[in-house]
Design a protein around this motif. Structure first.
Motif, mmCIF file in Angstrom:
data_model
loop_
_atom_site.group_PDB
_atom_site.id
_atom_site.type_symbol
_atom_site.label_atom_id
_atom_site.label_comp_id
_atom_site.label_asym_id
_atom_site.label_seq_id
_atom_site.Cartn_x
_atom_site.Cartn_y
_atom_site.Cartn_z
ATOM 1 N N ARG A 118 0.837 -1.198 0.000
ATOM 2 C CA ARG A 118 0.000 0.000 0.000
ATOM 3 C C ARG A 118 0.874 1.250 0.000
ATOM 4 O O ARG A 118 1.952 1.274 0.576
ATOM 5 N N GLY A 119 0.387 2.309 -0.619
ATOM 6 C CA GLY A 119 1.120 3.570 -0.650
ATOM 7 C C GLY A 119 2.261 3.524 -1.648
ATOM 8 O O GLY A 119 2.342 2.663 -2.518
ATOM 9 N N ALA A 120 3.198 4.475 -1.512
ATOM 10 C CA ALA A 120 4.365 4.551 -2.390
ATOM 11 C C ALA A 120 5.398 5.467 -1.731
ATOM 12 O O ALA A 120 5.089 6.170 -0.765
ATOM 13 N N GLY A 121 6.609 5.438 -2.257
ATOM 14 C CA GLY A 121 7.662 6.285 -1.702
ATOM 15 C C GLY A 121 7.844 6.060 -0.217
ATOM 16 O O GLY A 121 7.871 4.926 0.263
ATOM 17 N N ALA A 122 7.941 7.142 0.533
ATOM 18 C CA ALA A 122 8.131 7.058 1.987
ATOM 19 C C ALA A 122 6.870 6.657 2.729
ATOM 20 O O ALA A 122 6.899 6.495 3.954
ATOM 21 N N CYS A 123 5.773 6.490 2.006
ATOM 22 C CA CYS A 123 4.535 5.974 2.603
ATOM 23 C C CYS A 123 4.287 4.520 2.211
ATOM 24 O O CYS A 123 3.191 3.998 2.412
ATOM 25 N N SER A 124 5.297 3.844 1.674
ATOM 26 C CA SER A 124 5.143 2.431 1.306
ATOM 27 C C SER A 124 5.084 1.567 2.550
ATOM 28 O O SER A 124 5.884 1.715 3.474
ATOM 29 N N ARG A 125 4.128 0.626 2.561
ATOM 30 C CA ARG A 125 4.033 -0.335 3.654
ATOM 31 C C ARG A 125 3.353 -1.597 3.141
ATOM 32 O O ARG A 125 2.760 -1.603 2.067
ATOM 33 N N GLN A 126 3.453 -2.642 3.939
ATOM 34 C CA GLN A 126 2.857 -3.933 3.609
ATOM 35 C C GLN A 126 1.725 -4.222 4.568
ATOM 36 O O GLN A 126 1.856 -4.019 5.772
ATOM 37 N N VAL A 127 0.600 -4.716 4.049
ATOM 38 C CA VAL A 127 -0.550 -5.048 4.884
ATOM 39 C C VAL A 127 -0.891 -6.519 4.663
ATOM 40 O O VAL A 127 -1.140 -6.939 3.528
ATOM 41 N N ASN A 128 -0.907 -7.286 5.751
ATOM 42 C CA ASN A 128 -1.299 -8.690 5.721
ATOM 43 C C ASN A 128 -2.749 -8.782 6.193
ATOM 44 O O ASN A 128 -3.047 -8.580 7.369
ATOM 45 N N PRO A 139 8.836 -0.305 6.482
ATOM 46 C CA PRO A 139 10.300 -0.233 6.482
ATOM 47 C C PRO A 139 10.798 0.990 7.249
ATOM 48 O O PRO A 139 10.135 2.035 7.298
ATOM 49 N N GLY A 140 11.972 0.842 7.859
ATOM 50 C CA GLY A 140 12.552 1.944 8.627
ATOM 51 C C GLY A 140 12.608 3.236 7.830
ATOM 52 O O GLY A 140 13.008 3.255 6.667
ATOM 53 N N GLY A 141 12.183 4.344 8.446
ATOM 54 C CA GLY A 141 12.155 5.650 7.806
ATOM 55 C C GLY A 141 10.857 5.975 7.108
ATOM 56 O O GLY A 141 10.654 7.128 6.693
ATOM 57 N N ASN A 142 9.947 5.016 6.978
ATOM 58 C CA ASN A 142 8.677 5.247 6.284
ATOM 59 C C ASN A 142 7.553 5.562 7.257
ATOM 60 O O ASN A 142 7.662 5.328 8.458
ATOM 61 N N ASP A 168 8.461 1.211 -2.265
ATOM 62 C CA ASP A 168 9.762 0.938 -1.644
ATOM 63 C C ASP A 168 10.222 -0.475 -1.998
ATOM 64 O O ASP A 168 9.489 -1.457 -1.788
ATOM 65 N N ASP A 169 11.449 -0.585 -2.540
ATOM 66 C CA ASP A 169 11.919 -1.894 -2.993
ATOM 67 C C ASP A 169 12.330 -2.818 -1.851
ATOM 68 O O ASP A 169 12.736 -3.968 -2.097
ATOM 69 N N ARG A 170 12.210 -2.364 -0.598
ATOM 70 C CA ARG A 170 12.433 -3.261 0.536
ATOM 71 C C ARG A 170 11.211 -4.138 0.806
ATOM 72 O O ARG A 170 11.268 -5.039 1.638
ATOM 73 N N LEU A 171 10.133 -3.867 0.116
ATOM 74 C CA LEU A 171 8.902 -4.632 0.264
ATOM 75 C C LEU A 171 8.757 -5.631 -0.884
ATOM 76 O O LEU A 171 9.198 -5.361 -2.004
ATOM 77 N N PRO A 172 8.096 -6.770 -0.638
ATOM 78 C CA PRO A 172 7.511 -7.196 0.633
ATOM 79 C C PRO A 172 8.557 -7.769 1.585
ATOM 80 O O PRO A 172 9.607 -8.241 1.150
ATOM 81 N N PHE A 173 8.253 -7.741 2.871
ATOM 82 C CA PHE A 173 9.109 -8.380 3.862
ATOM 83 C C PHE A 173 9.057 -9.893 3.668
ATOM 84 O O PHE A 173 8.042 -10.455 3.285
ATOM 85 N N GLY A 174 10.180 -10.550 3.954
ATOM 86 C CA GLY A 174 10.222 -12.007 3.910
ATOM 87 C C GLY A 174 10.122 -12.583 2.526
ATOM 88 O O GLY A 174 9.778 -13.760 2.378
ATOM 89 N N ALA A 175 10.419 -11.790 1.495
ATOM 90 C CA ALA A 175 10.250 -12.281 0.115
ATOM 91 C C ALA A 175 11.109 -13.509 -0.149
ATOM 92 O O ALA A 175 10.674 -14.469 -0.792
ATOM 93 N N GLU A 176 12.339 -13.516 0.370
ATOM 94 C CA GLU A 176 13.229 -14.654 0.128
ATOM 95 C C GLU A 176 12.705 -15.909 0.818
ATOM 96 O O GLU A 176 12.733 -16.993 0.258
#
Length: 292
Positions: free
Chosen positions: A134-144, A165-168, A281-289
């Motif tokens: 959800r969101g984009a840029g510094a407002c990017s987050r993941q919702v489960n 992610p940190g800083g968002n 944010d390219d740090r999303l999604p968490f746990g992708a690996e």
């Protein structure tokens, strides 16, 4: 107790008996939403009587077996909240469940008081949990989206997780859901339960009210902290740079249609239009690996 402290519950301050956290409608001073957090040592078991509420058993770390109504659900769980989504179990009103964990773990038990009991105990598969960016840029987050209209059936309980992610910033723009306005806004009490990555990790949570219903909270939150939102605008939830932020959202209210409708603060709702020109944010999604 100051007004802010009434709504910000630092880790350990609302522990009771076997629970690391115990929030009931009575302790919160409202009518429906509740949350317990239970830690089980290896080999330990706990019996939960749901009474007038429906519950989820949602592993935060570790897995457990849930025995209820003559059946047993084996929850694989997860290593931690940033690693992956988890499987879970639904417990109906007026049931008794025994949770046991061979390896130990910590389990969230979100709940909603309800007068209905039309549903049976059942298992929620990890693979069926919708993960939304959800969101984009510094407002990017993941919702489960574990237990929302259209994702998992319940009487009145609404449950999701948000990972930032940190800083968002997340829960932004600020929004509210404290009035019953059909098609526009739902009346829902909400609980935020936080975990922060890193030994010294922290974040911030803002809640503010309207002229008719004031509330004023600006809380520095750390792992195990909880913020109660009886009404008013809530957001942003701010992840400090270097420290990823997780929170579990539990919502319920008097409405019988189990709707989750929000209204943005008109002063800040325009921010949504800026996301069209930004990347997630390219740090999303968490746990992708781990999930591959």
């Amino acid at each position: 107790m100051t007004p802010a402290n009434k709504y910000h519950l630092p880790q350990g301050t609302s522990a009771d008996g076997p629970y690391d956290l115990l929030v009931t409608p009575e302790t919160a001073g409202w009518g429906h939403s509740g949350l317990r957090v239970l830690t089980l040592r290896p080999g330990q078991a706990h019996t939960l009587s749901t009474g007038e509420s429906e519950f989820l058993v949602l592993p935060l770390t570790g897995g457990c077996a849930v025995a209820v109504d003559g059946q047993t659900f084996e929850l694989d769980g997860r290593t931690d909240v940033f690693a992956s989504v988890t499987d879970f179990a639904y417990l109906p009103r007026e049931s008794e469940a025994t949770l046991s964990s061979a390896s130990g773990g910590t389990f969230a038990l979100p709940s909603a008081r309800t007068e209905r009991s039309s549903l049976s105990a059942r298992y929620g598969r990890k693979e069926d949990v919708p993960v939304e960016l959800r969101g984009a840029g510094a407002c990017s987050r993941q919702v489960n989206n574990y237990c929302l209209p259209g994702t998992f059936e319940a009487e009145q309980l609404l449950v999701c997780e948000v990972l930032t992610p940190g800083g968002n910033w997340s829960s932004y723009p600020p929004h509210k859901h404290d009035e019953a306005r059909p098609g526009t806004e739902s009346e829902l009490e909400e609980i935020y339960y936080f975990q922060v990555a890193g030994e010294h990790g922290f974040g911030y949570q803002r809640v503010y009210g309207t002229e008719d219903r004031p509330i004023d909270v600006l809380a520095e939150v750390r792992s195990g902290d909880t913020v109660l939102i009886p009404h008013g605008w809530h957001g942003p939830s701010i992840a400090a740079p270097g420290y990823d932020l997780y929170y579990l959202n539990v919502m319920a209210g008097p409405g019988q249609d189990r709707a989750w409708l929000i209204c943005d603060d008109p002063a800040h709702g325009w921010v949504r239009t800026t996301w069209d020109t930004q990347d997630i944010d390219d740090r999303l999604p968490f746990g992708a690996e781990e999930n591959e």
